[in-house]
Design a protein around this motif. Structure first.
Motif, PDB file in Angstrom:
ATOM      1  N   TRP A 146      55.058 -40.377  21.371  1.00 56.09           N
ATOM      2  CA  TRP A 146      54.374 -41.329  20.410  1.00 56.09           C
ATOM      3  C   TRP A 146      53.495 -42.348  21.022  1.00 56.09           C
ATOM      4  CZ3 TRP A 146      55.364 -42.094  14.947  1.00 56.09           C
ATOM      5  CH2 TRP A 146      56.390 -41.224  14.671  1.00 56.09           C
ATOM      6  N   GLU A 147      52.455 -42.654  20.278  1.00 60.01           N
ATOM      7  CA  GLU A 147      51.196 -43.463  21.252  1.00 60.01           C
ATOM      8  C   GLU A 147      50.541 -44.420  20.153  1.00 60.01           C
ATOM      9  OE1 GLU A 147      46.664 -42.817  21.571  1.00 60.01           O
ATOM     10  OE2 GLU A 147      47.941 -42.478  19.822  1.00 60.01           O
ATOM     11  N   THR A 148      50.098 -45.609  20.741  1.00 59.97           N
ATOM     12  CA  THR A 148      49.247 -46.546  20.062  1.00 59.97           C
ATOM     13  C   THR A 148      47.814 -46.602  20.768  1.00 59.97           C
ATOM     14  OG1 THR A 148      50.289 -48.321  21.275  1.00 59.97           O
ATOM     15  CG2 THR A 148      51.237 -47.998  19.054  1.00 59.97           C
ATOM     16  N   GLU A 149      46.880 -46.834  19.792  1.00 63.20           N
ATOM     17  CA  GLU A 149      45.573 -46.803  20.624  1.00 63.20           C
ATOM     18  C   GLU A 149      44.697 -47.932  19.850  1.00 63.20           C
ATOM     19  OE1 GLU A 149      42.681 -43.300  19.268  1.00 63.20           O
ATOM     20  OE2 GLU A 149      44.868 -42.450  19.975  1.00 63.20           O
ATOM     21  N   HIS A 150      44.017 -48.455  20.429  1.00 64.74           N
ATOM     22  CA  HIS A 150      43.046 -49.423  19.927  1.00 64.74           C
ATOM     23  C   HIS A 150      41.897 -48.830  19.139  1.00 64.74           C
ATOM     24  CE1 HIS A 150      44.295 -53.234  22.442  1.00 64.74           C
ATOM     25  NE2 HIS A 150      44.668 -52.047  23.343  1.00 64.74           N
ATOM     26  N   GLY A 151      41.730 -49.441  17.775  1.00 64.16           N
ATOM     27  CA  GLY A 151      40.395 -49.031  17.361  1.00 64.16           C
ATOM     28  C   GLY A 151      39.474 -49.781  17.681  1.00 64.16           C
ATOM     29  N   ALA A 152      38.477 -50.121  16.739  1.00 60.23           N
ATOM     30  CA  ALA A 152      37.182 -50.826  16.874  1.00 60.23           C
ATOM     31  C   ALA A 152      37.622 -52.133  16.246  1.00 60.23           C
ATOM     32  CB  ALA A 152      35.932 -50.308  16.805  1.00 60.23           C
ATOM     33  N   ARG A 153      36.745 -52.541  14.982  1.00 59.06           N
ATOM     34  CA  ARG A 153      37.017 -53.610  14.288  1.00 59.06           C
ATOM     35  C   ARG A 153      37.950 -52.962  13.176  1.00 59.06           C
ATOM     36  NH1 ARG A 153      32.392 -57.180  11.484  1.00 59.06           N
ATOM     37  NH2 ARG A 153      33.804 -58.487  10.045  1.00 59.06           N
ATOM     38  N   GLN A 194      46.776 -47.447  25.037  1.00 59.91           N
ATOM     39  CA  GLN A 194      47.543 -48.455  25.762  1.00 59.91           C
ATOM     40  C   GLN A 194      48.998 -48.321  25.345  1.00 59.91           C
ATOM     41  OE1 GLN A 194      45.258 -52.037  26.053  1.00 59.91           O
ATOM     42  NE2 GLN A 194      43.807 -51.263  27.456  1.00 59.91           N
ATOM     43  N   GLY A 195      49.526 -47.755  24.470  1.00 55.95           N
ATOM     44  CA  GLY A 195      50.918 -47.620  24.301  1.00 55.95           C
ATOM     45  C   GLY A 195      51.269 -46.246  24.144  1.00 55.95           C
ATOM     46  N   MET A 196      52.469 -45.890  25.069  1.00 52.18           N
ATOM     47  CA  MET A 196      53.060 -44.265  24.853  1.00 52.18           C
ATOM     48  C   MET A 196      54.368 -44.530  25.369  1.00 52.18           C
ATOM     49  SD  MET A 196      50.749 -41.289  26.146  1.00 52.18           S
ATOM     50  CE  MET A 196      51.066 -41.545  27.778  1.00 52.18           C
TER      51      MET A 196
END
Length: 370
Positions: free
Chosen positions: A231-238, A219-221
């Protein structure tokens, strides 16, 4: 396939203002002022700047809004039919690099259909007051019945190729399946054609639009302003949220490797590293839920130039990250507890602009304070 794009004729709603409208903060490198530029946005998701400083802002329910001369216009400039349940809706917005010539605006959204919903890339033409002739450019093979993990940001590189992220629809293992677009970053020509130099072109077991894989929910790029790399950011789980330097054909591991656990606390994988899989430049455990990413490229904050700025939902903050090569060497938390930060963008005036994720969301400007 065409999509209805029409100006709504309904009266504007009135919203309460979000206090404080001006906030002055001392950060480690700069004294800043955070100003609420506009409020009254309904779950805003993405933003982009038009020439002259006006903005286009997406709202999850499918409405594209215009901020003109610092004022949110009362009526949407376009409306798309979207699958708006859960995390779906109208997502990112970006101008074509040749916008001055072709007036093209690109959108990602969760597209409804007989097989559920998927992430799609669309584009329309800006006529000066509204977006017209909106049509799909590419529909990802990422259909599912759930309302989670659509991605999705849009980035153009210096060659004019367009990238957009697709989540793995909360199904985990399709992120490793090259026959699916789930959990991938896709790379296309601006009209949806497949570039001949994409990493999996010619393979019978892989979809040719795939640029990288093994992503959970990107959800970030953003494009690095100096190197031109992705470059990118992504959600992990917990836990296990990631910052990644994205390269062609690389496997970023989800769910075979992760630095987090499932929401129940159960183990997702016994491994946090495996041969042939990329390690994140940075991971956040516990999770901050990163959404929106910019690399500061302006002149108003000289000591921030080249730093990554990631918005956070669960963390309700803006995180500044200093990176040397592919190593994060320092972090600072800004605006902690103020609001969920959905989008982060470099402004043409050298300031940073943020969107807050709320049913009554706001556009914020971060600028130097006297």
């Amino acid at each position: 396939m065409g999509i209805a794009a029409a100006v709504l004729g309904t009266a504007a709603f009135m919203w309460r203002r979000t206090p404080p409208r001006v906030q002055v903060l001392d950060t480690q490198e700069h004294r800043v002022r955070v100003t609420t530029v506009v409020d009254g946005l309904r779950s805003p998701w993405g933003l982009t700047f038009l020439p002259g400083g006006d903005l286009l802002i997406t709202e999850k329910r499918g409405r594209l809004r215009l901020v003109r001369a610092g004022v949110l216009q009362p009526e949407p400039v376009a409306e798309l039919e979207v699958a708006s349940s859960g995390q779906g809706g109208l997502l990112d917005v970006e101008l074509h690099p040749g916008f001055a010539r072709n007036r093209l605006v690109y959108l990602t959204y969760s597209k409804p259909g007989p097989r559920g919903s998927t992430t799609a890339l669309a584009r329309g033409r800006w006529d000066g007051s509204r977006l017209v002739d909106v049509q799909d450019v590419f529909v990802a093979e990422a259909w599912g019945r759930g309302g989670q993990h659509f991605g999705s940001r849009i980035v153009f590189d210096r060659a004019g190729m367009v990238y957009f992220g697709v989540g793995e629809r909360n199904e985990k293992y399709p992120a490793q399946d090259l026959a699916s677009d789930k959990g991938k970053i896709l790379r296309l020509h601006d009209d949806g054609r497949i570039p001949r130099d994409n990493p999996f072109v010619g393979r019978t077991d892989a979809r040719p639009e795939i640029f990288s894989y093994g992503h959970r929910n990107p959800q970030g790029m953003t494009l690095h302003p100096v190197t031109g790399e992705l470059w990118e950011t992504e959600h992990g789980a917990r836990g296990g949220d990631e910052v990644n330097h994205v390269r062609a054909g690389r496997n970023y591991g989800w769910p075979r490797i992760t630095h987090g656990v499932d929401y129940s606390g159960a183990r997702i994988s016994p491994d946090s590293a495996l041969p042939g899989m990329e390690q994140p430049v940075l991971h956040w455990t516990p999770s901050i839920a990163p959404s929106g990413l910019a690399i500061y490229a302006g002149d108003r904050f000289p000591r921030w130039r080249g730093h990554l700025f990631a918005g956070a939902l669960a963390g309700q903050q803006l995180r500044r990250v200093v990176v040397e090569g592919d190593r994060a060497v320092h972090q600072e938390t800004l605006l902690e507890g103020r609001s969920r930060i959905r989008a982060v963008k470099n402004g043409p005036d050298g300031n940073l602009y943020l969107l807050t994720d709320a049913s009554e969301g706001s556009l914020l400007r971060v600028e130097p304070a006297p």
